[in-house]
Design an enzyme around this catalytic site. Structure first.
Site, PDB file in Angstrom:
ATOM      1  N   ARG A  73     -52.702 -31.184  26.734  1.00 34.86           N
ATOM      2  CA  ARG A  73     -53.986 -31.477  27.389  1.00 34.86           C
ATOM      3  C   ARG A  73     -54.385 -30.401  28.394  1.00 34.86           C
ATOM      4  NH1 ARG A  73     -54.932 -37.118  30.234  1.00 34.86           N
ATOM      5  NH2 ARG A  73     -52.908 -36.632  31.139  1.00 34.86           N
TER       6      ARG A  73
ATOM      7  N   ARG B 140     -52.685 -30.570  34.184  1.00 33.76           N
ATOM      8  CA  ARG B 140     -52.291 -31.449  35.284  1.00 33.76           C
ATOM      9  C   ARG B 140     -50.823 -31.231  35.616  1.00 33.76           C
ATOM     10  NH1 ARG B 140     -54.526 -37.387  33.832  1.00 33.76           N
ATOM     11  NH2 ARG B 140     -52.529 -37.945  34.787  1.00 33.76           N
TER      12      ARG B 140
ATOM     13  N   ARG C  94     -43.771 -41.789  34.077  1.00 35.10           N
ATOM     14  CA  ARG C  94     -45.075 -42.457  33.949  1.00 35.10           C
ATOM     15  C   ARG C  94     -44.999 -43.577  32.916  1.00 35.10           C
ATOM     16  NH1 ARG C  94     -48.605 -37.308  32.838  1.00 35.10           N
ATOM     17  NH2 ARG C  94     -50.348 -38.778  32.588  1.00 35.10           N
TER      18      ARG C  94
ATOM     19  N   LYS D 124     -57.848 -43.088  27.254  1.00 38.73           N
ATOM     20  CA  LYS D 124     -58.794 -43.773  28.152  1.00 38.73           C
ATOM     21  C   LYS D 124     -59.864 -42.801  28.653  1.00 38.73           C
ATOM     22  CE  LYS D 124     -55.454 -44.847  31.039  1.00 38.73           C
ATOM     23  NZ  LYS D 124     -54.289 -44.194  30.409  1.00 38.73           N
TER      24      LYS D 124
ATOM     25  N   ARG E 264     -53.398 -51.520  37.571  1.00 35.56           N
ATOM     26  CA  ARG E 264     -52.155 -51.117  36.923  1.00 35.56           C
ATOM     27  C   ARG E 264     -50.972 -51.971  37.336  1.00 35.56           C
ATOM     28  NH1 ARG E 264     -53.588 -45.487  36.051  1.00 35.56           N
ATOM     29  NH2 ARG E 264     -51.815 -44.273  35.392  1.00 35.56           N
TER      30      ARG E 264
HETATM   31  P1  AP5 Z   1     -56.777 -38.743  27.678  1.00 36.54           P
HETATM   32  O1  AP5 Z   1     -57.969 -39.457  27.156  1.00 36.54           O
HETATM   33  O2  AP5 Z   1     -56.997 -37.713  28.713  1.00 36.54           O
HETATM   34  O3  AP5 Z   1     -55.638 -39.785  28.122  1.00 36.54           O
HETATM   35  P2  AP5 Z   1     -55.659 -40.937  29.222  1.00 36.54           P
HETATM   36  O4  AP5 Z   1     -55.456 -42.247  28.539  1.00 36.54           O
HETATM   37  O5  AP5 Z   1     -56.829 -40.813  30.117  1.00 36.54           O
HETATM   38  O6  AP5 Z   1     -54.261 -40.619  29.931  1.00 36.54           O
HETATM   39  P3  AP5 Z   1     -53.907 -40.181  31.418  1.00 36.54           P
HETATM   40  O7  AP5 Z   1     -52.696 -39.312  31.301  1.00 36.54           O
HETATM   41  O8  AP5 Z   1     -55.063 -39.663  32.168  1.00 36.54           O
HETATM   42  O9  AP5 Z   1     -53.492 -41.581  31.981  1.00 36.54           O
HETATM   43  P4  AP5 Z   1     -52.583 -41.890  33.152  1.00 36.54           P
HETATM   44  O10 AP5 Z   1     -52.771 -43.334  33.213  1.00 36.54           O
HETATM   45  O11 AP5 Z   1     -51.181 -41.432  33.037  1.00 36.54           O
HETATM   46  O12 AP5 Z   1     -53.142 -40.990  34.346  1.00 36.54           O
HETATM   47  P5  AP5 Z   1     -54.109 -41.322  35.560  1.00 36.54           P
HETATM   48  O13 AP5 Z   1     -54.934 -40.138  35.801  1.00 36.54           O
HETATM   49  O14 AP5 Z   1     -54.759 -42.630  35.388  1.00 36.54           O
HETATM   50  O15 AP5 Z   1     -56.025 -38.082  26.406  1.00 36.54           O
HETATM   51  C1  AP5 Z   1     -54.846 -37.324  26.548  1.00 36.54           C
HETATM   52  C2  AP5 Z   1     -54.900 -36.104  25.618  1.00 36.54           C
HETATM   53  O16 AP5 Z   1     -54.918 -36.531  24.253  1.00 36.54           O
HETATM   54  C3  AP5 Z   1     -56.143 -35.231  25.807  1.00 36.54           C
HETATM   55  O17 AP5 Z   1     -55.778 -33.895  25.650  1.00 36.54           O
HETATM   56  C4  AP5 Z   1     -57.086 -35.687  24.678  1.00 36.54           C
HETATM   57  O18 AP5 Z   1     -57.908 -34.621  24.244  1.00 36.54           O
HETATM   58  C5  AP5 Z   1     -56.115 -36.114  23.583  1.00 36.54           C
HETATM   59  N1  AP5 Z   1     -56.597 -37.285  22.840  1.00 36.54           N
HETATM   60  C6  AP5 Z   1     -57.267 -38.362  23.335  1.00 36.54           C
HETATM   61  N2  AP5 Z   1     -57.529 -39.251  22.353  1.00 36.54           N
HETATM   62  C7  AP5 Z   1     -56.979 -38.744  21.219  1.00 36.54           C
HETATM   63  C8  AP5 Z   1     -56.896 -39.210  19.861  1.00 36.54           C
HETATM   64  N3  AP5 Z   1     -57.437 -40.391  19.495  1.00 36.54           N
HETATM   65  N4  AP5 Z   1     -56.248 -38.436  18.949  1.00 36.54           N
HETATM   66  C9  AP5 Z   1     -55.700 -37.236  19.315  1.00 36.54           C
HETATM   67  N5  AP5 Z   1     -55.752 -36.742  20.584  1.00 36.54           N
HETATM   68  C10 AP5 Z   1     -56.378 -37.492  21.518  1.00 36.54           C
HETATM   69  O19 AP5 Z   1     -53.048 -41.494  36.766  1.00 36.54           O
HETATM   70  C11 AP5 Z   1     -52.330 -40.418  37.285  1.00 36.54           C
HETATM   71  C12 AP5 Z   1     -51.456 -40.879  38.447  1.00 36.54           C
HETATM   72  O20 AP5 Z   1     -52.282 -41.375  39.517  1.00 36.54           O
HETATM   73  C13 AP5 Z   1     -50.485 -42.025  38.156  1.00 36.54           C
HETATM   74  O21 AP5 Z   1     -49.278 -41.568  37.589  1.00 36.54           O
HETATM   75  C14 AP5 Z   1     -50.306 -42.657  39.552  1.00 36.54           C
HETATM   76  O22 AP5 Z   1     -49.409 -41.902  40.318  1.00 36.54           O
HETATM   77  C15 AP5 Z   1     -51.697 -42.521  40.147  1.00 36.54           C
HETATM   78  N6  AP5 Z   1     -52.548 -43.696  39.882  1.00 36.54           N
HETATM   79  C16 AP5 Z   1     -53.719 -43.726  39.190  1.00 36.54           C
HETATM   80  N7  AP5 Z   1     -54.239 -44.961  39.142  1.00 36.54           N
HETATM   81  C17 AP5 Z   1     -53.382 -45.759  39.830  1.00 36.54           C
HETATM   82  C18 AP5 Z   1     -53.359 -47.158  40.130  1.00 36.54           C
HETATM   83  N8  AP5 Z   1     -54.329 -47.995  39.704  1.00 36.54           N
HETATM   84  N9  AP5 Z   1     -52.303 -47.632  40.854  1.00 36.54           N
HETATM   85  C19 AP5 Z   1     -51.322 -46.824  41.299  1.00 36.54           C
HETATM   86  N10 AP5 Z   1     -51.290 -45.497  41.045  1.00 36.54           N
HETATM   87  C20 AP5 Z   1     -52.309 -44.964  40.315  1.00 36.54           C
HETATM   88 ZN    ZN Z   2     -57.068 -40.312  32.196  1.00 43.77          ZN
END
Ligand code: AP5
Ligand code: ZN
Length: 213
Positions: A127, A160, A171, A13, A88
């Site tokens: 990452r 992270r 997660r 994402k 979410r």
């Molecule tokens: P990347 O694009 O960074 O992945 P992402 O989908 O953004 O994954 P996240 O880990 O950021 O999602 P998340 O939902 O767990 O975390 P968030 O910050 O939202 O890609 C990952 C890696 O793979 C990178 O190194 C990239 O280079 C590589 N990559 C990407 N695409 C690729 C491909 N096609 N092929 C190969 N490699 C690739 O949330 C964190 C925390 O915040 C949650 O756990 C929760 O506690 C809280 N939180 C956030 N939002 C909410 C909400 N709405 N409600 C409640 N709690 C929330």
């Molecule tokens: Zn993300």
């Protein structure tokens, strides 16, 4: 356009968001990035969110709904937006509908980054991010020009705190239990597009562009 990106941790994402943002001139609202900034700055919001985030659990609906409600007021978000990591839970999705209804707009499209769980550990543990911009790299799949250094600013990259195999398990559990119902919610509204998120970034990008054209 008004878009939502949904998918498990590491599904891509955050990687695709800047590309969509540059092409369609939208504001990118990533609740995870906003929460991490609040934690780093030790704001009251950050203090409340930290414990759940460290454990890989979701932060309370009220907290994140409040952040999004505030952020949607920004002038840069009036023509369109990308919500990355929000909603979410079904409660968050319903509250978003209310917020948008009040503003007289609605969501155009939801992109579902569909991917098998087994691929995600390697993506998450490799990452590295540039915290100020949210740019992410990967030691194997998207290495920076100089190891440990952001390509654009030359500033150091960090990992992270929740990017460990153990926290990833929680997660993923949260994703399957609380976020998968959100995918059904939008599927029933017929605004959902499924992407093959296991493909290389360029191919996922092409699928995103096709979905938005
Ligand atoms: P990347 O694009 O960074 O992945 P992402 O989908 O953004 O994954 P996240 O880990 O950021 O999602 P998340 O939902 O767990 O975390 P968030 O910050 O939202 O890609 C990952 C890696 O793979 C990178 O190194 C990239 O280079 C590589 N990559 C990407 N695409 C690729 C491909 N096609 N092929 C190969 N490699 C690739 O949330 C964190 C925390 O915040 C949650 O756990 C929760 O506690 C809280 N939180 C956030 N939002 C909410 C909400 N709405 N409600 C409640 N709690 C929330
Ligand atoms: Zn993300």
């Amino acid at each position: 356009k008004r878009l939502i990106l949904v998918g498990p941790p590491g599904s891509g994402k955050g990687t695709q968001s800047p590309i969509i943002k540059d092409e369609y001139c939208l504001c990118h609202l990533a609740t995870g990035d906003m929460l991490r900034a609040a934690v780093a700055a030790k704001t009251p919001l950050g203090v409340k969110a930290k414990e759940a985030m460290d454990k890989g659990e979701l932060v309370s609906d009220d907290l994140v709904v409040g952040i999004i409600d505030e952020a949607l007021k920004k002038p840069s978000c009036q023509k369109g937006f990308i919500l990355d990591g929000f909603p979410r839970t079904v409660v968050q999705a319903e509250k978003l509908d209310d917020m948008l209804e009040k503003r007289g707009v609605k969501v155009d499209k939801v992109l579902n980054f569909a991917i098998d769980d087994t691929i995600l550990e390697e993506r998450i543990t490799g990452r590295w991010i540039h915290p100020a911009s949210g740019r992410s790299y990967h030691t194997k799949f998207a290495p920076p020009k100089v190891p440990g250094v952001d390509d654009v600013t030359g500033e150091p990259l960090i990992q992270r705190k929740d990017d460990t195999a153990a926290v990833l398990k929680s997660r993923l559990e949260a994703f399957h239990r609380q976020t998968e119902p959100v995918i059904d919610y939008y599927s029933k509204k017929s605004i959902l597009t499924n992407l093959h998120a296991e493909k290389p970034p360029q191919e996922v990008k092409a699928e995103v562009q096709k979905a938005l054209s």
